[in-house]
Design an enzyme around this catalytic site. Structure first.
Site, PDB file in Angstrom:
ATOM      1  N   HIS A   5     -13.070   3.110 -21.199  1.00  0.00           N
ATOM      2  CA  HIS A   5     -12.653   2.202 -20.129  1.00  0.00           C
ATOM      3  C   HIS A   5     -12.958   0.745 -20.499  1.00  0.00           C
ATOM      4  CE1 HIS A   5     -13.545   0.343 -16.015  1.00  0.00           C
ATOM      5  NE2 HIS A   5     -12.256   0.649 -15.962  1.00  0.00           N
ATOM      6  N   GLU A  32      -8.619   2.239 -22.900  1.00  0.00           N
ATOM      7  CA  GLU A  32      -7.937   1.658 -21.737  1.00  0.00           C
ATOM      8  C   GLU A  32      -8.167   0.167 -21.771  1.00  0.00           C
ATOM      9  OE1 GLU A  32      -7.842   0.311 -17.347  1.00  0.00           O
ATOM     10  OE2 GLU A  32      -9.466   0.161 -18.808  1.00  0.00           O
ATOM     11  N   ASP A  34      -6.908  -3.830 -19.739  1.00  0.00           N
ATOM     12  CA  ASP A  34      -6.235  -4.506 -18.619  1.00  0.00           C
ATOM     13  C   ASP A  34      -5.457  -5.684 -19.167  1.00  0.00           C
ATOM     14  OD1 ASP A  34      -7.737  -3.044 -16.410  1.00  0.00           O
ATOM     15  OD2 ASP A  34      -9.388  -3.885 -17.585  1.00  0.00           O
ATOM     16  N   HIS A  47      -9.838  -8.201 -17.515  1.00  0.00           N
ATOM     17  CA  HIS A  47      -9.761  -7.456 -16.246  1.00  0.00           C
ATOM     18  C   HIS A  47      -9.605  -8.359 -15.023  1.00  0.00           C
ATOM     19  CE1 HIS A  47     -11.409  -5.462 -12.650  1.00  0.00           C
ATOM     20  NE2 HIS A  47     -10.752  -4.422 -13.113  1.00  0.00           N
ATOM     21  N   GLU A 106      -3.071  -1.077 -18.725  1.00  0.00           N
ATOM     22  CA  GLU A 106      -2.969  -1.250 -17.269  1.00  0.00           C
ATOM     23  C   GLU A 106      -2.331  -2.599 -16.976  1.00  0.00           C
ATOM     24  OE1 GLU A 106      -6.612  -0.876 -14.969  1.00  0.00           O
ATOM     25  OE2 GLU A 106      -5.619  -1.741 -13.204  1.00  0.00           O
TER      26      GLU A 106
HETATM   27  O1  G3P Z   1      -7.287   2.386 -15.493  1.00  0.00           O
HETATM   28  C1  G3P Z   1      -8.444   2.854 -14.884  1.00  0.00           C
HETATM   29  C2  G3P Z   1      -9.269   1.737 -14.306  1.00  0.00           C
HETATM   30  O2  G3P Z   1      -9.411   0.744 -15.280  1.00  0.00           O
HETATM   31  C3  G3P Z   1      -8.689   1.137 -13.054  1.00  0.00           C
HETATM   32  O3  G3P Z   1      -9.536   0.228 -12.427  1.00  0.00           O
HETATM   33  O4  G3P Z   1     -10.361  -2.040 -11.907  1.00  0.00           O
HETATM   34  O5  G3P Z   1     -11.320  -0.792 -13.842  1.00  0.00           O
HETATM   35  O6  G3P Z   1      -9.001  -1.698 -13.957  1.00  0.00           O
HETATM   36  P1  G3P Z   1     -10.080  -1.135 -13.078  1.00  0.00           P
HETATM   37 MG    MG Z   2      -8.372  -1.035 -15.866  1.00  0.00          MG
END
Ligand code: G3P
Ligand code: MG
Length: 244
Positions: A5, A32, A34, A47, A106
């Site tokens: 993450h 993952e 952002d 993020h 994301e």
């Molecule tokens: O994609 C999973 C997670 O990253 C979603 O929440 O706020 O950590 O981007 P966030």
């Molecule tokens: Mg995320």
């Protein structure tokens, strides 16, 4: 599958090349990240909508140019040993990792939900010839997913969702129009029954953000398809996939 993450973000500054490198060396199945647009329309990897928490700068990402963002230090606020770490561009991440590991992108245009982030990201993927099978695109924003899917229909889509009142706008009728392979729920929504229900609908389930060993054990025993965790080694060990 174990998704690192924001990279291996328990051990390195989130959404940086160090965090992604570490995730790969720890044996994570996927990373993952952002992405959102800079003021000059470059997809960057960060993020928050502002740079304040993760860098030595201040201000909104959407108001800073790519050049201004690249001048910031995205490592020191995590640990001085990471000083000099930069906010990556999505292009740099795709060039460096897309042949090596699955990447969950994301789309985080939550402050400007109808901007052209989906188009910019799909164009980048086309230009760089990124293998589509190594990508998953997710978002809480169904409009972004519908727009992205129209451009690159064979790339897997995950709809992010959350429970409670905040989840209401995500779970609008519009969400049903998203051609999704998976649902990515907040971990607090997940039960054995929830997983079975989603599987019955033909959807995979990948939960975020799962950092506690007990929750990991439950989710794995219930047949979850993936978890997003800041601590990939912890999850990989439980699955007997540990490399360290
Ligand atoms: O994609 C999973 C997670 O990253 C979603 O929440 O706020 O950590 O981007 P966030
Ligand atoms: Mg995320």
């Amino acid at each position: 599958m174990v998704f690192a993450h924001r990279g291996s973000s328990a051990y390195a500054p989130e959404n940086t090349m160090s965090a992604f490198d570490l995730a790969i060396s720890q044996g994570a199945d996927a990373i993952e990240l952002d992405t959102k647009l800079s003021a000059d329309n470059i997809p960057v990897v960060i993020h928050d909508s502002s740079v304040d928490r993760t860098t030595n700068g201040t201000g909104n990402v959407a108001r800073l140019t790519y050049r201004e963002l690249r001048n910031l230090d995205a490592g020191s606020s995590f640990d001085k040993i990471f000083s000099g770490e930069r906010i990556p561009s999505l292009e740099e991440v795709l060039i460096t990792y897309s042949e090596k590991i699955i990447i969950n992108i994301e789309l985080t245009n939550y402050r400007s939900p109808s901007n052209n982030l989906p188009e910019r990201v799909s164009q980048l993927i086309k230009n760089l010839n990124v293998p589509h099978s190594n990508l998953i695109v997710s978002s809480f924003n169904p409009i972004s997913l519908i727009k992205f899917n129209a451009k690159l229909p064979d790339i897997r889509i995950g709809l992010l969702t959350l429970g409670g009142l905040l989840g209401l706008w995500v779970n609008t009728p519009l969400s049903r129009l998203v051609h999704k392979e998976a649902i990515h729920p907040n971990k607090d929504m997940v039960s054995q029954r929830y997983i079975a229900q989603q599987h019955h609908k033909g959807l995979k389930v990948r939960a975020y953000t799962v950092n506690e060993e007990e929750a990991m054990k439950h989710f794995f025993s219930w047949g979850i398809d993936g978890i997003f965790t800041d601590d990939p080694p912890k999850a990989l060990k439980l699955l007997g996939k540990s490399q360290i």
